[in-house]
Write a protein that holds these residues in place. Structure first.
Motif, PDB file in Angstrom:
ATOM      1  N   ASP A  38       0.999  -1.286  -0.047  1.00  0.00           N
ATOM      2  CA  ASP A  38      -0.061  -0.164   0.169  1.00  0.00           C
ATOM      3  C   ASP A  38       0.671   1.128   0.091  1.00  0.00           C
ATOM      4  O   ASP A  38       0.401   2.390  -0.475  1.00  0.00           O
ATOM      5  CB  ASP A  38      -0.971   0.079   1.256  1.00  0.00           C
ATOM      6  CG  ASP A  38      -1.979  -1.037   1.241  1.00  0.00           C
ATOM      7  OD1 ASP A  38      -2.440  -1.649   0.013  1.00  0.00           O
ATOM      8  OD2 ASP A  38      -2.734  -1.265   2.176  1.00  0.00           O
ATOM      9  N   ASN A  39       2.083   1.066   0.652  1.00  0.00           N
ATOM     10  CA  ASN A  39       2.857   2.419   0.727  1.00  0.00           C
ATOM     11  C   ASN A  39       4.303   2.340  -0.239  1.00  0.00           C
ATOM     12  O   ASN A  39       5.237   3.111   0.110  1.00  0.00           O
ATOM     13  CB  ASN A  39       3.279   2.655   2.079  1.00  0.00           C
ATOM     14  CG  ASN A  39       1.889   2.803   2.877  1.00  0.00           C
ATOM     15  OD1 ASN A  39       1.364   4.000   2.918  1.00  0.00           O
ATOM     16  ND2 ASN A  39       1.503   1.956   3.705  1.00  0.00           N
ATOM     17  N   SER A  85       2.098  11.686  -1.161  1.00  0.00           N
ATOM     18  CA  SER A  85       2.359  10.619  -0.649  1.00  0.00           C
ATOM     19  C   SER A  85       3.814  10.640   0.145  1.00  0.00           C
ATOM     20  O   SER A  85       4.641  10.016  -0.211  1.00  0.00           O
ATOM     21  CB  SER A  85       2.195   9.245  -1.479  1.00  0.00           C
ATOM     22  OG  SER A  85       1.160   9.128  -2.010  1.00  0.00           O
ATOM     23  N   THR A  88       2.569   7.963   3.919  1.00  0.00           N
ATOM     24  CA  THR A  88       1.578   6.791   3.583  1.00  0.00           C
ATOM     25  C   THR A  88       0.820   7.053   2.194  1.00  0.00           C
ATOM     26  O   THR A  88       0.778   8.308   1.745  1.00  0.00           O
ATOM     27  CB  THR A  88       0.596   6.888   4.753  1.00  0.00           C
ATOM     28  OG1 THR A  88      -0.509   5.941   4.349  1.00  0.00           O
ATOM     29  CG2 THR A  88      -0.241   8.187   4.756  1.00  0.00           C
ATOM     30  N   LYS A  90      -2.065   6.341   1.569  1.00  0.00           N
ATOM     31  CA  LYS A  90      -3.708   6.702   1.773  1.00  0.00           C
ATOM     32  C   LYS A  90      -3.612   8.046   2.409  1.00  0.00           C
ATOM     33  O   LYS A  90      -2.718   8.518   3.100  1.00  0.00           O
ATOM     34  CB  LYS A  90      -4.237   5.710   2.916  1.00  0.00           C
ATOM     35  CG  LYS A  90      -4.084   4.363   2.405  1.00  0.00           C
ATOM     36  CD  LYS A  90      -4.968   3.347   2.880  1.00  0.00           C
ATOM     37  CE  LYS A  90      -5.108   2.032   2.232  1.00  0.00           C
ATOM     38  NZ  LYS A  90      -5.380   1.010   2.727  1.00  0.00           N
ATOM     39  N   ASN A 112      -5.031   8.398   9.291  1.00  0.00           N
ATOM     40  CA  ASN A 112      -6.022   8.144   7.981  1.00  0.00           C
ATOM     41  C   ASN A 112      -7.295   7.124   8.354  1.00  0.00           C
ATOM     42  O   ASN A 112      -7.220   6.872   9.531  1.00  0.00           O
ATOM     43  CB  ASN A 112      -5.142   7.541   6.860  1.00  0.00           C
ATOM     44  CG  ASN A 112      -4.338   6.238   7.147  1.00  0.00           C
ATOM     45  OD1 ASN A 112      -4.833   5.411   7.959  1.00  0.00           O
ATOM     46  ND2 ASN A 112      -3.212   5.999   6.355  1.00  0.00           N
ATOM     47  N   GLU A 113      -7.975   6.891   7.587  1.00  0.00           N
ATOM     48  CA  GLU A 113      -9.090   5.984   7.873  1.00  0.00           C
ATOM     49  C   GLU A 113      -8.631   4.586   8.249  1.00  0.00           C
ATOM     50  O   GLU A 113      -9.377   3.787   9.115  1.00  0.00           O
ATOM     51  CB  GLU A 113      -9.856   5.906   6.406  1.00  0.00           C
ATOM     52  CG  GLU A 113     -10.752   7.178   6.190  1.00  0.00           C
ATOM     53  CD  GLU A 113     -11.538   7.626   7.350  1.00  0.00           C
ATOM     54  OE1 GLU A 113     -12.450   6.645   8.153  1.00  0.00           O
ATOM     55  OE2 GLU A 113     -11.491   8.856   7.580  1.00  0.00           O
ATOM     56  N   GLU A 114      -7.574   4.107   7.487  1.00  0.00           N
ATOM     57  CA  GLU A 114      -7.273   2.711   8.191  1.00  0.00           C
ATOM     58  C   GLU A 114      -6.721   2.606   9.444  1.00  0.00           C
ATOM     59  O   GLU A 114      -7.091   1.717  10.092  1.00  0.00           O
ATOM     60  CB  GLU A 114      -6.196   2.188   7.022  1.00  0.00           C
ATOM     61  CG  GLU A 114      -5.597   0.880   7.306  1.00  0.00           C
ATOM     62  CD  GLU A 114      -4.793   0.305   6.438  1.00  0.00           C
ATOM     63  OE1 GLU A 114      -4.433  -1.046   6.455  1.00  0.00           O
ATOM     64  OE2 GLU A 114      -4.047   1.076   5.458  1.00  0.00           O
TER      65      GLU A 114
END
Length: 144
Positions: A38-39, A85, A88, A90, A112-114
């Protein structure tokens, strides 16, 4: 966002926790791989030379233990409005302040949302295990 209290199922939460902790090493490796995937293109990891690698060995080799002070330049850029970015992949949706108990000064912590969802899951799990016996005493306070 948050589950309604009446939808909260302590047994289900505890069963899920028990399931994922039976093979903690595998779950940790999968989680690290997912986080790195993801990152993979974030500036911080690219600057460390990880260059998109998602295996634990590369992570250990290229990513040192850091303090908040090491991340402050990146956090300050986010505070100044940088939406790229940086740390992260996200979007950062909020900044919170720490309690300031370390070095006597509150520190900004990106969210963040996660991270929010993970924190809620931790609270649910903690609540479920702390209250698995005490809830029954609340429901049936007197001997039957």
């Amino acid at each position: 966002m948050l589950e309604k209290v009446e939808d909260f199922n302590m047994e289900r939460v505890m069963e899920e926790f028990e399931r994922v902790t039976k093979d903690a090493e595998r779950i940790q490796r999968e989680t690290l791989k997912r986080i790195l995937e993801d990152n993979a293109s974030v500036e911080y990891l690219l600057n460390l030379g990880l260059n998109g690698r998602t295996d634990p060995e590369s992570f250990k080799a290229f990513v040192p233990l850091v303090t908040h002070k090491d991340l402050e330049p990146y956090i300050n850029r986010i505070l100044d409005g940088d939406t790229s970015s940086v740390l992260t992949g996200k979007p950062i949706t909020a900044m919170s302040l720490s309690s300031g108990t370390t070095q006597g000064k509150p520190k900004f912590v990106p969210w963040n949302e996660e991270l929010f969802d993970t924190t809620v899951q931790i609270y649910h799990t903690s609540f479920a295990f702390r209250n698995r016996f005490s809830i029954s005493s609340l429901v049936y306070p007197f001997p039957q």
